[in-house]
Design a protein around this motif. Structure first.
Motif, PDB file in Angstrom:
ATOM      1  N   ASP A  21       0.854  -1.188   0.000  1.00  0.00           N
ATOM      2  CA  ASP A  21       0.000   0.000   0.000  1.00  0.00           C
ATOM      3  C   ASP A  21       0.890   1.239   0.000  1.00  0.00           C
ATOM      4  OD1 ASP A  21      -1.582   2.208   0.795  1.00  0.00           O
ATOM      5  OD2 ASP A  21      -2.800   0.990   2.142  1.00  0.00           O
ATOM      6  N   THR A  46       0.455   4.051   1.138  1.00  0.00           N
ATOM      7  CA  THR A  46       0.385   4.826   2.381  1.00  0.00           C
ATOM      8  C   THR A  46       1.085   4.126   3.547  1.00  0.00           C
ATOM      9  OG1 THR A  46      -1.743   3.886   3.063  1.00  0.00           O
ATOM     10  CG2 THR A  46      -1.809   5.873   1.677  1.00  0.00           C
ATOM     11  N   THR A  51       6.489   7.161   3.584  1.00  0.00           N
ATOM     12  CA  THR A  51       5.678   6.054   3.083  1.00  0.00           C
ATOM     13  C   THR A  51       6.265   5.454   1.809  1.00  0.00           C
ATOM     14  OG1 THR A  51       4.320   7.460   1.666  1.00  0.00           O
ATOM     15  CG2 THR A  51       3.584   7.184   3.972  1.00  0.00           C
TER      16      THR A  51
END
Length: 144
Positions: free
Chosen positions: A30, A32, A95
């Motif tokens: 992901d 994030t 991130t």
């Protein structure tokens, strides 16, 4: 990868990478997700993705005017060994998406004739993950 040059020093790119595995296929972690929360498999995937984005493991780009260069590490194991201690620091709050953005920015700007403004996400990686001192650039780039 390593990018060095006139103001384009992205440690994001202090990365050693290898394409011996096909883990860079698929969607990956992901965007994030924090770098310090990646599983070993996700770190390998991100190393492979970075190497592929930069031209493959072992790639070396030297700019014509000598103002910069980009060196992609030789293999995945080197990349993992290089980034893991940096990404696991408590100051590294960046991130996966930040890393990917900065890898692409570094490649696009490695041979820039003028010093481009480093995106805030790249400054955060340089400072928070790799201990760089980008204070002037951080003020110019704003926050993310």
């Amino acid at each position: 990868m390593r990018v060095a040059g006139r103001g384009v020093s992205l440690l994001v790119i202090g990365t050693a990478l290898s394409c011996s595995s096909s883990s860079a296929s698929g969607t990956g972690p992901d965007p994030t997700k924090k770098l310090d929360a990646l599983s070993p498999t996700e770190v390998q995937w991100l190393c492979d993705w970075t190497a592929k984005d930069q031209g493959g493991y072992g790639t070396m780009i030297t700019c014509d005017a000598g103002q910069g260069s980009l060196e992609v590490p030789a293999d995945q194991a080197s990349c993992v060994t290089d980034v893991t201690p940096h990404w696991s620091q408590t100051t590294c709050t960046s991130t996966v998406g930040d890393w990917m953005t900065c890898a692409q920015w570094g490649l696009a700007n490695v041979c820039a004739m003028t010093q481009p403004t480093k995106p805030a996400a790249c400054v955060a990686i340089d400072v928070g993950c790799f201990g760089g001192d980008d204070t002037a650039t951080a003020q110019d780039a704003g926050t993310h």
